[in-house]
Design an enzyme around this catalytic site. Structure first.
Site, PDB file in Angstrom:
ATOM      1  N   ASP A 173       0.817  -1.221   0.000  1.00  0.00           N
ATOM      2  CA  ASP A 173       0.000   0.000   0.000  1.00  0.00           C
ATOM      3  C   ASP A 173       0.849   1.268   0.000  1.00  0.00           C
ATOM      4  OD1 ASP A 173      -2.133  -1.616   0.014  1.00  0.00           O
ATOM      5  OD2 ASP A 173      -2.785  -1.189   2.075  1.00  0.00           O
TER       6      ASP A 173
ATOM      7  N   SER B 217     -35.007  -4.247 -19.042  1.00  0.00           N
ATOM      8  CA  SER B 217     -35.028  -5.088 -17.847  1.00  0.00           C
ATOM      9  C   SER B 217     -35.240  -6.523 -18.314  1.00  0.00           C
ATOM     10  CB  SER B 217     -36.127  -4.635 -16.892  1.00  0.00           C
ATOM     11  OG  SER B 217     -37.326  -4.547 -17.600  1.00  0.00           O
TER      12      SER B 217
ATOM     13  N   LYS C  87     -27.045 -13.438 -11.532  1.00  0.00           N
ATOM     14  CA  LYS C  87     -27.735 -12.155 -11.577  1.00  0.00           C
ATOM     15  C   LYS C  87     -27.334 -11.362 -10.338  1.00  0.00           C
ATOM     16  CE  LYS C  87     -32.185 -10.058 -12.447  1.00  0.00           C
ATOM     17  NZ  LYS C  87     -32.209  -9.113 -11.341  1.00  0.00           N
TER      18      LYS C  87
HETATM   19  C1  9MJ Z   1     -27.285  -8.871 -13.685  1.00  0.00           C
HETATM   20  N1  9MJ Z   1     -28.083  -8.087 -12.976  1.00  0.00           N
HETATM   21  O1  9MJ Z   1     -26.381  -9.501 -13.158  1.00  0.00           O
HETATM   22  C2  9MJ Z   1     -28.208  -8.522 -17.059  1.00  0.00           C
HETATM   23  N2  9MJ Z   1     -27.501  -8.952 -15.090  1.00  0.00           N
HETATM   24  O2  9MJ Z   1     -28.642  -8.192 -19.386  1.00  0.00           O
HETATM   25  C3  9MJ Z   1     -26.831  -9.753 -15.967  1.00  0.00           C
HETATM   26  N3  9MJ Z   1     -28.362  -8.186 -15.780  1.00  0.00           N
HETATM   27  C4  9MJ Z   1     -28.915  -7.904 -18.135  1.00  0.00           C
HETATM   28  N4  9MJ Z   1     -27.280  -9.486 -17.193  1.00  0.00           N
HETATM   29  C5  9MJ Z   1     -29.480  -7.455 -20.157  1.00  0.00           C
HETATM   30  N5  9MJ Z   1     -25.896 -10.652 -15.623  1.00  0.00           N
HETATM   31  C6  9MJ Z   1     -30.271  -6.723 -19.357  1.00  0.00           C
HETATM   32  C7  9MJ Z   1     -29.913  -6.993 -18.042  1.00  0.00           C
END
Ligand code: 9MJ
Length: 675
Positions: free
Chosen positions: A35, A84, A118
């Site tokens: 660091d 979405s 996700k």
């Molecule tokens: C998330 N939230 O991890 C998408 N997402 O792709 C991943 N969201 C997404 N892909 C297109 N892995 C619209 C949203």
């Protein structure tokens, strides 16, 4: 006086060096410099930029500390709408989605898919012009978001400049900004200590941190970025698939998920969902499902969109980790050290994959912060194997004459006075072992597997033994007789004989286990081991004054005080005498005072999920034996302790030829070293 050209060259060199170190640290998770070196280079650059304002640059690493506060965020249009995702809540719904994909593409077999976790954070769009981060925006309503460029510049894993050879004139990278769990816990701990309101969950923490008009505040929040899609991009020489885009991003130094995989059947999709679901609790960040995407861009454009979601992607959700329910009452539980913990009784609710009817309220400070009233409607969170918690109260649903939950003035079990140490949030029963609740907990702890390991001495039995007066302290366990045991409910000859045999064999233990079993405040396994290794005998530990206790690695002033308080209390001295008289014995330990720990000179890294203890505890135990511990695997690592989910550290250790041990081997080595 150096030439202006020399100064400019130095500024450029420092920026490149700092960005390289940044990338190694934040994206590759492999710090390469101490660091101090990083800080020294950053300070030198800051000084040069202050002295030569004409050399300032918004993509300089010095900008990561934040800029002057804004009065409001500007609204900005997205070059392409930010979509979405549709959700699937079962394998059947996922299967139906895949079938629709095949039908629409008019194909017999499933096209290749990419699966990725996700992330549960905030979706953002990053626009790079000539490789430099020019604008960062939130998703907003999908067509317009808020300009959060200054805040996003402070996030270490977001490159301010794209690396690699060729990058387009303009490219939009989309992904998620999130707060890893460890950072969230640490931040909340800090907030609680400073009387600030903690965040409800990592997602809210990420959102709240990005919503700051003062980017210097955002700079202090542990945020990370992961890319998962492109927005605006050049037409020519652009990859033909999502997978290739991810690889291109990675080649520019942009973080992508290391869990992404290419799949080609429903079975593989279901298997991926289950595998990630099994790992969910041990990941370092929250995920709320799996995203499946058709890989090929041509197929994606054939499929198109409906409303605001693409027809080529779906999110298969995991069970929710938060749910709304009602508090039916608050009970105060008394622990082993007398600590009184408020526990909310709930109307049963399904959350995090199980039905929950109790949730911890931590301490009275927390109850006060929540302003919890009887019958309140609350949000309960159960993430992983963590105890369910009440995270917030829905005030609008409070009943008009509901009473505020108040702290008890007497112990709910033994009616002794309740104490509150200044500066501590915890209420404590002053009854000591006179309090049946404390005695029961002390006996359970004494008998537990990692302490004296008395097989068959379960909670119900301890309860009865204390309630009937058969056991008034832990030493009484060694005076139990068949005759008295048979007076207990549901205790037959056979079980009694077995229990007595288990108690008998527990007499032969180790010094470390014995010290741990005594249940001295804040003396966990690692500290017990450190004490045993350092002093070598119970007599030496009993007799040690504060100064010599402080010599022990792992023992600070608070623990030293607890040890002195424990060993000077007359009641404890008597119990100790009686335990020794009852024939509790252990193999001699040669005191290590002034000597080196058995793991001296070794550097260990602990990764993945452990069964017997937390990673912190394992590290503590290793340090108590003289080992150094580190968070990242490098050429200097001696051993990697890898539990399930060790992931990239495991791969790295394998590639470097670092010795890798599993938990069983680790416990065996601790035992050999005297634990
Ligand atoms: C998330 N939230 O991890 C998408 N997402 O792709 C991943 N969201 C997404 N892909 C297109 N892995 C619209 C949203």
């Amino acid at each position: 006086m150096p030439e202006r050209g020399d100064i400019k060259a130095r500024v450029v060199a420092l920026r490149e060096q700092l960005e390289r170190w940044n990338h190694q640290y934040y994206v590759l998770d492999e710090p390469t410099v101490p660091d101090q070196d990083y800080d020294a280079a950053l300070r030198e650059l800051q000084k040069l930029e202050t002295e030569h304002p004409e050399l300032q640059d918004p993509s300089s690493p010095t900008q990561r500390v934040g800029a002057a506060p804004l009065s409001a965020f500007e609204s900005v249009a997205h070059p392409m709408p930010m979509l979405s995702l549709d959700n699937a809540f079962s394998d059947e719904e996922l299967g139906a989605f895949l079938q629709r994909v095949m039908d629409r593409l008019d194909v017999e077999s499933l096209p290749e898919l990419v699966a990725e976790p996700k992330l549960d954070g905030i979706a953002v769009s990053l626009i790079y012009r000539d490789g430099v981060l020019a604008r960062a925006a939130t998703r907003g309503d999908g067509t317009h978001g808020e300009d959060i460029t200054l805040n996003v510049r402070t996030i270490g894993s977001v490159p301010l400049r794209l690396g690699g050879d060729a990058c387009p004139d303009v490219v939009e990278i989309r992904g998620e900004i999130f707060m890893p769990r460890a950072g969230f816990e640490a931040f909340n701990e800090y907030a609680r200590r400073n009387g600030e309101k903690p965040f409800v969950n990592p997602r809210n923490a990420a959102a709240g941190s990005l919503r700051q008009l003062d980017s210097q505040i955002t700079a202090r929040r542990p945020l990370e970025f992961c890319a998962y899609a492109s927005g605006q991009h050049p037409e020519s020489q652009w990859p033909k698939s999502h997978w290739e885009v991810l690889q291109l991003f990675a080649s520019w130094g942009v973080p992508i998920s290391r869990y992404a995989e290419r799949l080609s059947s429903l079975e593989e999709c279901v298997d991926y969902y289950q595998r990630l679901g099994d790992q969910r609790d041990s990941l370092s960040f929250d995920i709320d499902g799996i995203v499946y995407k058709v890989n090929d861009f041509e197929a994606q454009s054939k499929l198109g969109f409906v409303a605001r979601a693409p027809r080529w992607s779906i999110a298969r959700k995991f069970p929710a980790q938060e749910a709304v329910t009602k508090v039916t009452g608050v009970e105060f539980q008394v622990g082993r050290t007398g600590a009184i913990t408020p526990v909310a009784r709930l109307e049963p609710v399904f959350v995090g994959g199980v039905t929950v009817s109790n949730a911890t309220l931590h301490n009275m400070d927390e109850v006060g912060r929540l302003e919890l009233h009887d019958g309140d409607t609350v949000v309960v969170r159960r993430a992983g194997d963590v105890i369910p918690q009440v995270v917030s109260v829905i005030e609008e649903r409070r009943l008009p004459d509901a009473a505020l939950i108040a702290a008890p003035s007497a112990c709910p079990v033994c009616a002794s006075a309740v104490q509150r140490v200044a500066g501590e949030a915890t209420l404590r029963c002053s009854g000591g072992l006179v309090c049946p609740a404390q005695l029961k907990a002390a006996v359970r702890h004494f008998a537990s597997r990692r302490a004296m390991d008395i097989d068959g001495l379960g909670e119900k039995l301890v309860e009865q033994m204390v309630d009937t007066g058969l056991v008034r302290d832990v030493a009484d366990l060694f005076r139990l007789e068949q005759r008295s045991l048979l007076t207990l409910e549901r205790m037959g000859e056979k079980s009694a004989t077995k229990l007595l045999a288990a108690i008998e064999s527990s007499r032969r233990t180790t010094l470390a286990r014995f010290i741990f079993a005594l249940g001295i405040r804040e003396v966990g396994e690692a500290t017990a081991l450190a004490l045993a290794t350092y002093f070598g005998s119970i007599e030496a530990i009993r007799a040690a004054d504060l100064d010599s206790l402080l010599e022990v690695p792992d023992v600070g002033p608070v623990v030293a005080q607890h040890l002195r308080a424990f060993f000077s209390a007359q009641a404890n001295q008597q119990v100790l005498e009686r335990l020794l008289a009852a024939g509790v014995v252990w193999p001699a330990v040669s005191p290590a005072q002034n000597a080196q720990g058995p793991l001296e000179g070794q550097t260990w890294v602990v990764s993945g999920k452990l069964e017997s203890q937390s990673r912190d505890e394992a590290e503590e135990a290793l340090r108590a034996l003289g080992a150094r511990t580190s968070k990242s695997v490098s050429g200097k690592t001696s051993v990697l302790l890898a539990g399930p989910g060790a992931g990239s550290k495991l791969a790295k250790a394998e590639s470097l030829g670092v010795e890798i041990v599993d938990e069983q081997e680790f416990l065996a080595r601790l035992a050999k070293a005297g634990a």
